[in-house]
Design a protein around this motif. Structure first.
Motif, short mmCIF file in Angstrom:
data_model
loop_
_atom_site.label_atom_id
_atom_site.label_comp_id
_atom_site.label_asym_id
_atom_site.label_seq_id
_atom_site.Cartn_x
_atom_site.Cartn_y
_atom_site.Cartn_z
N SER A 297 11.75 4.68 -2.39
CA SER A 297 12.11 4.98 -3.68
C SER A 297 10.91 5.64 -4.27
O SER A 297 11.09 6.77 -5.07
N ALA A 298 9.56 5.24 -4.16
CA ALA A 298 8.47 5.65 -4.72
C ALA A 298 8.15 6.88 -4.22
O ALA A 298 7.55 8.02 -5.05
N ALA B 41 0.90 -1.11 -0.03
CA ALA B 41 0.00 0.07 0.12
C ALA B 41 0.72 1.38 0.06
O ALA B 41 0.53 2.27 -0.39
N GLY B 42 2.11 1.23 0.69
CA GLY B 42 2.84 2.42 0.59
C GLY B 42 3.19 2.83 -0.76
O GLY B 42 3.15 3.97 -0.84
N GLN B 43 3.64 2.10 -1.56
CA GLN B 43 4.15 2.26 -2.84
C GLN B 43 2.60 2.72 -3.73
O GLN B 43 2.72 3.47 -4.47
N GLN B 44 1.45 2.01 -3.27
CA GLN B 44 0.32 2.50 -4.17
C GLN B 44 0.09 3.71 -3.88
O GLN B 44 -0.12 4.70 -4.81
N VAL B 45 -0.22 4.32 -2.80
CA VAL B 45 -0.21 5.49 -2.29
C VAL B 45 0.72 6.71 -3.01
O VAL B 45 0.33 7.70 -3.31
N LEU C 138 18.99 3.41 -2.21
CA LEU C 138 17.92 3.03 -0.83
C LEU C 138 18.21 1.59 -0.79
O LEU C 138 17.98 1.22 0.28
N ILE C 139 18.45 0.81 -1.93
CA ILE C 139 18.65 -0.69 -1.71
C ILE C 139 19.85 -0.84 -0.85
O ILE C 139 20.02 -1.54 -0.04
N PRO D 132 13.17 -8.93 3.16
CA PRO D 132 11.83 -8.15 3.41
C PRO D 132 12.13 -6.68 3.33
O PRO D 132 11.20 -5.91 3.12
N GLU D 133 13.44 -6.28 3.46
CA GLU D 133 13.80 -4.96 3.39
C GLU D 133 13.73 -4.22 2.10
O GLU D 133 13.74 -3.05 1.85
N ILE D 134 13.82 -5.22 1.08
CA ILE D 134 13.61 -4.62 -0.41
C ILE D 134 12.35 -4.06 -0.78
O ILE D 134 12.28 -2.87 -1.30
N GLU D 135 11.25 -4.45 0.04
CA GLU D 135 9.90 -3.80 0.07
C GLU D 135 9.74 -2.31 0.60
O GLU D 135 9.34 -1.29 -0.05
N GLY D 136 10.89 -2.28 1.70
CA GLY D 136 10.69 -0.97 2.47
C GLY D 136 11.63 0.13 1.41
O GLY D 136 11.17 1.24 1.27
#
Length: 237
Positions: A208-209, A124-128, A180-181, A199-203
Protein backbone atom coordinates in the motif's frame (compact mmCIF):
# COMPACT_ATOMS: atom_id res chain seq x y z
CA UNK A 1 26.87 44.90 -29.55
CA UNK A 2 25.31 42.64 -26.92
CA UNK A 3 21.67 41.80 -27.29
CA UNK A 4 19.32 40.69 -24.58
CA UNK A 5 16.74 38.02 -25.07
CA UNK A 6 13.33 39.15 -23.83
CA UNK A 7 11.65 36.97 -21.22
CA UNK A 8 8.98 34.69 -22.67
CA UNK A 9 5.60 36.27 -22.48
CA UNK A 10 2.88 34.60 -20.48
CA UNK A 11 0.45 32.79 -22.78
CA UNK A 12 -2.91 34.48 -23.24
CA UNK A 13 -5.60 33.40 -20.83
CA UNK A 14 -7.77 30.62 -22.17
CA UNK A 15 -11.55 30.94 -22.02
CA UNK A 16 -13.16 29.70 -18.80
CA UNK A 17 -13.75 25.97 -18.73
CA UNK A 18 -17.32 24.94 -17.97
CA UNK A 19 -17.81 22.83 -14.88
CA UNK A 20 -19.05 19.82 -16.86
CA UNK A 21 -15.74 19.72 -18.72
CA UNK A 22 -14.02 19.10 -15.39
CA UNK A 23 -16.40 16.64 -13.67
CA UNK A 24 -13.73 15.44 -11.26
CA UNK A 25 -13.44 18.65 -9.22
CA UNK A 26 -16.66 18.11 -7.22
CA UNK A 27 -15.91 14.45 -6.28
CA UNK A 28 -12.32 15.41 -5.44
CA UNK A 29 -13.57 18.18 -3.15
CA UNK A 30 -16.00 15.83 -1.42
CA UNK A 31 -13.39 13.08 -0.96
CA UNK A 32 -10.85 15.57 0.40
CA UNK A 33 -13.40 17.05 2.80
CA UNK A 34 -14.46 13.64 4.09
CA UNK A 35 -10.83 12.61 4.54
CA UNK A 36 -9.97 15.74 6.51
CA UNK A 37 -13.09 15.56 8.68
CA UNK A 38 -12.43 11.94 9.61
CA UNK A 39 -8.64 12.08 10.03
CA UNK A 40 -7.78 15.55 11.33
CA UNK A 41 -9.84 15.68 14.59
CA UNK A 42 -7.80 12.84 16.09
CA UNK A 43 -4.73 15.09 16.18
CA UNK A 44 -6.20 18.49 17.03
CA UNK A 45 -6.02 17.80 20.76
CA UNK A 46 -2.41 16.57 20.51
CA UNK A 47 -3.34 13.36 22.32
CA UNK A 48 -1.06 10.52 21.15
CA UNK A 49 -3.56 7.88 22.32
CA UNK A 50 -6.01 9.00 19.60
CA UNK A 51 -3.50 8.55 16.78
CA UNK A 52 -4.40 6.14 13.99
CA UNK A 53 -0.83 4.81 14.02
CA UNK A 54 1.26 3.70 17.01
CA UNK A 55 3.27 6.61 18.39
CA UNK A 56 5.81 4.72 20.52
CA UNK A 57 8.59 5.15 17.97
CA UNK A 58 10.86 7.67 19.63
CA UNK A 59 10.41 11.26 20.84
CA UNK A 60 10.68 12.76 17.34
CA UNK A 61 7.93 10.69 15.76
CA UNK A 62 4.72 12.18 17.16
CA UNK A 63 5.71 15.88 16.72
CA UNK A 64 6.74 15.12 13.13
CA UNK A 65 3.50 13.19 12.58
CA UNK A 66 1.34 16.05 13.87
CA UNK A 67 3.28 18.57 11.77
CA UNK A 68 2.88 16.33 8.74
CA UNK A 69 -0.89 16.01 9.26
CA UNK A 70 -1.58 19.69 9.97
CA UNK A 71 0.54 20.93 7.06
CA UNK A 72 -0.84 18.16 4.86
CA UNK A 73 -4.40 19.29 5.58
CA UNK A 74 -3.52 22.81 4.42
CA UNK A 75 -1.73 21.34 1.40
CA UNK A 76 -4.73 19.26 0.27
CA UNK A 77 -7.15 22.16 0.75
CA UNK A 78 -4.92 24.49 -1.28
CA UNK A 79 -4.53 21.79 -3.95
CA UNK A 80 -8.30 21.59 -4.44
CA UNK A 81 -8.41 25.36 -4.89
CA UNK A 82 -5.54 25.18 -7.37
CA UNK A 83 -7.33 22.54 -9.44
CA UNK A 84 -10.62 24.49 -9.58
CA UNK A 85 -10.80 25.97 -13.13
CA UNK A 86 -13.51 28.53 -12.27
CA UNK A 87 -11.45 29.98 -9.43
CA UNK A 88 -8.36 30.17 -11.63
CA UNK A 89 -10.28 31.95 -14.40
CA UNK A 90 -12.32 34.39 -12.29
CA UNK A 91 -10.07 35.04 -9.29
CA UNK A 92 -6.44 34.78 -10.42
CA UNK A 93 -5.17 36.52 -7.28
CA UNK A 94 -6.79 33.89 -5.05
CA UNK A 95 -5.31 31.23 -7.35
CA UNK A 96 -1.82 32.69 -6.92
CA UNK A 97 -2.09 32.91 -3.15
CA UNK A 98 -3.50 29.40 -2.84
CA UNK A 99 -0.57 28.25 -4.98
CA UNK A 100 1.93 29.88 -2.64
CA UNK A 101 0.13 28.33 0.31
CA UNK A 102 0.30 24.94 -1.37
CA UNK A 103 4.04 25.22 -1.98
CA UNK A 104 4.77 26.25 1.62
CA UNK A 105 2.55 23.54 3.07
CA UNK A 106 3.94 20.87 0.71
CA UNK A 107 7.51 21.67 1.73
CA UNK A 108 6.64 21.38 5.42
CA UNK A 109 4.64 18.20 4.80
CA UNK A 110 7.47 16.60 2.83
CA UNK A 111 10.10 17.53 5.42
CA UNK A 112 7.99 16.08 8.24
CA UNK A 113 7.32 12.96 6.16
CA UNK A 114 11.05 12.42 5.82
CA UNK A 115 11.18 12.14 9.61
CA UNK A 116 8.15 9.90 10.08
CA UNK A 117 9.29 7.63 7.23
CA UNK A 118 12.30 6.58 9.29
CA UNK A 119 10.02 4.95 11.89
CA UNK A 120 8.08 2.41 9.80
CA UNK A 121 5.62 -0.07 11.24
CA UNK A 122 6.17 -2.58 8.42
CA UNK A 123 9.93 -2.68 8.02
CA UNK A 124 12.42 -1.43 5.47
CA UNK A 125 10.09 -1.79 2.48
CA UNK A 126 7.65 0.73 3.90
CA UNK A 127 10.49 2.98 5.01
CA UNK A 128 11.96 3.15 1.49
CA UNK A 129 8.53 3.76 -0.08
CA UNK A 130 7.64 6.62 2.24
CA UNK A 131 11.11 8.15 1.95
CA UNK A 132 10.86 8.11 -1.83
CA UNK A 133 7.42 9.72 -1.61
CA UNK A 134 8.66 12.52 0.65
CA UNK A 135 11.71 13.25 -1.52
CA UNK A 136 9.69 13.26 -4.75
CA UNK A 137 7.06 15.57 -3.23
CA UNK A 138 9.77 18.03 -2.23
CA UNK A 139 11.58 17.83 -5.58
CA UNK A 140 8.45 18.20 -7.75
CA UNK A 141 7.17 21.10 -5.66
CA UNK A 142 10.49 22.96 -5.74
CA UNK A 143 10.89 22.42 -9.50
CA UNK A 144 7.35 23.68 -10.07
CA UNK A 145 8.00 26.76 -7.96
CA UNK A 146 11.28 27.48 -9.75
CA UNK A 147 9.59 27.09 -13.13
CA UNK A 148 6.88 29.64 -12.36
CA UNK A 149 9.49 32.06 -11.01
CA UNK A 150 11.28 31.72 -14.36
CA UNK A 151 7.95 32.18 -16.19
CA UNK A 152 8.11 28.71 -17.69
CA UNK A 153 4.41 28.15 -17.19
CA UNK A 154 4.17 24.90 -19.12
CA UNK A 155 6.89 23.30 -17.00
CA UNK A 156 5.30 24.79 -13.88
CA UNK A 157 1.99 23.12 -14.66
CA UNK A 158 3.61 19.74 -15.33
CA UNK A 159 5.62 19.70 -12.12
CA UNK A 160 2.71 20.86 -10.01
CA UNK A 161 0.46 18.16 -11.49
CA UNK A 162 3.05 15.60 -10.38
CA UNK A 163 3.34 17.24 -6.96
CA UNK A 164 -0.43 17.20 -6.48
CA UNK A 165 -0.64 13.55 -7.51
CA UNK A 166 1.94 12.71 -4.87
CA UNK A 167 0.17 14.87 -2.29
CA UNK A 168 -3.08 12.95 -2.69
CA UNK A 169 -1.35 9.61 -2.09
CA UNK A 170 -2.37 9.89 1.57
CA UNK A 171 -6.00 9.90 0.41
CA UNK A 172 -5.65 7.03 -2.05
CA UNK A 173 -3.79 5.04 0.60
CA UNK A 174 -7.10 4.84 2.50
CA UNK A 175 -8.48 3.01 -0.54
CA UNK A 176 -5.52 0.77 -1.32
CA UNK A 177 -4.98 -0.28 2.29
CA UNK A 178 -8.23 -2.26 2.70
CA UNK A 179 -8.01 -3.60 -0.87
CA UNK A 180 -4.54 -5.00 -0.35
CA UNK A 181 -5.41 -6.38 3.09
CA UNK A 182 -8.28 -8.26 1.44
CA UNK A 183 -5.83 -9.59 -1.16
CA UNK A 184 -3.10 -10.58 1.30
CA UNK A 185 -5.43 -11.84 4.06
CA UNK A 186 -8.73 -13.02 2.47
CA UNK A 187 -11.63 -12.59 4.86
CA UNK A 188 -9.85 -10.07 7.06
CA UNK A 189 -12.33 -7.28 6.33
CA UNK A 190 -15.29 -9.35 7.53
CA UNK A 191 -13.37 -10.91 10.44
CA UNK A 192 -10.67 -8.53 11.78
CA UNK A 193 -9.35 -11.26 14.08
CA UNK A 194 -7.90 -12.97 11.02
CA UNK A 195 -5.67 -9.98 10.37
CA UNK A 196 -4.53 -9.52 13.95
CA UNK A 197 -0.94 -10.70 14.15
CA UNK A 198 -0.97 -12.14 10.62
CA UNK A 199 2.47 -11.78 8.96
CA UNK A 200 0.76 -10.99 5.65
CA UNK A 201 -0.43 -7.67 7.08
CA UNK A 202 3.11 -6.32 6.88
CA UNK A 203 3.23 -7.21 3.18
CA UNK A 204 -0.09 -5.43 2.62
CA UNK A 205 1.21 -2.30 4.39
CA UNK A 206 4.38 -2.28 2.28
CA UNK A 207 2.43 -2.76 -0.94
CA UNK A 208 0.00 0.00 0.00
CA UNK A 209 2.88 2.39 0.77
CA UNK A 210 4.20 1.92 -2.78
CA UNK A 211 0.97 1.62 -4.76
CA UNK A 212 -0.68 4.68 -3.18
CA UNK A 213 1.80 7.08 -4.80
CA UNK A 214 3.18 5.11 -7.76
CA UNK A 215 -0.28 4.72 -9.32
CA UNK A 216 -1.03 8.40 -8.73
CA UNK A 217 2.22 9.44 -10.38
CA UNK A 218 1.62 7.13 -13.35
CA UNK A 219 -1.84 8.62 -13.81
CA UNK A 220 -0.38 12.14 -13.65
CA UNK A 221 2.16 11.26 -16.37
CA UNK A 222 -0.60 9.82 -18.55
CA UNK A 223 -2.64 12.99 -17.99
CA UNK A 224 0.28 15.17 -19.03
CA UNK A 225 1.17 13.09 -22.10
CA UNK A 226 -2.32 12.19 -23.32
CA UNK A 227 -2.60 15.13 -25.74
CA UNK A 228 0.88 14.86 -27.19
CA UNK A 229 1.49 13.05 -30.45
CA UNK A 230 4.92 12.17 -31.75
CA UNK A 231 5.95 14.19 -34.75
CA UNK A 232 5.74 12.26 -37.99
CA UNK A 233 8.79 11.93 -40.14
CA UNK A 234 8.43 13.54 -43.59
CA UNK A 235 7.37 11.04 -46.19
CA UNK A 236 9.85 10.49 -48.98
CA UNK A 237 8.71 10.83 -52.51
Amino acid sequence: MATTTPAPARPPASPPVRWWRRPWIAPLTVVTGVFLVTALPRYVGLDPTLSLVPTDRGPAFYPALVTHIFAGSVMLTAAVLQLWPWLRAHHPRVHRWSGRTYVAAALVTGAAALVTAQFPSAGAGQQVANTFLAVLLLVCTLLGFRAVRQRRFGDHRAWMVRSTALAFSIVTNRFWGPVLIAVYVPGALSDPDLAFGAPEIEGAAIASAWVSWVVNLMFAEWWLQRGRRPARAPRSR
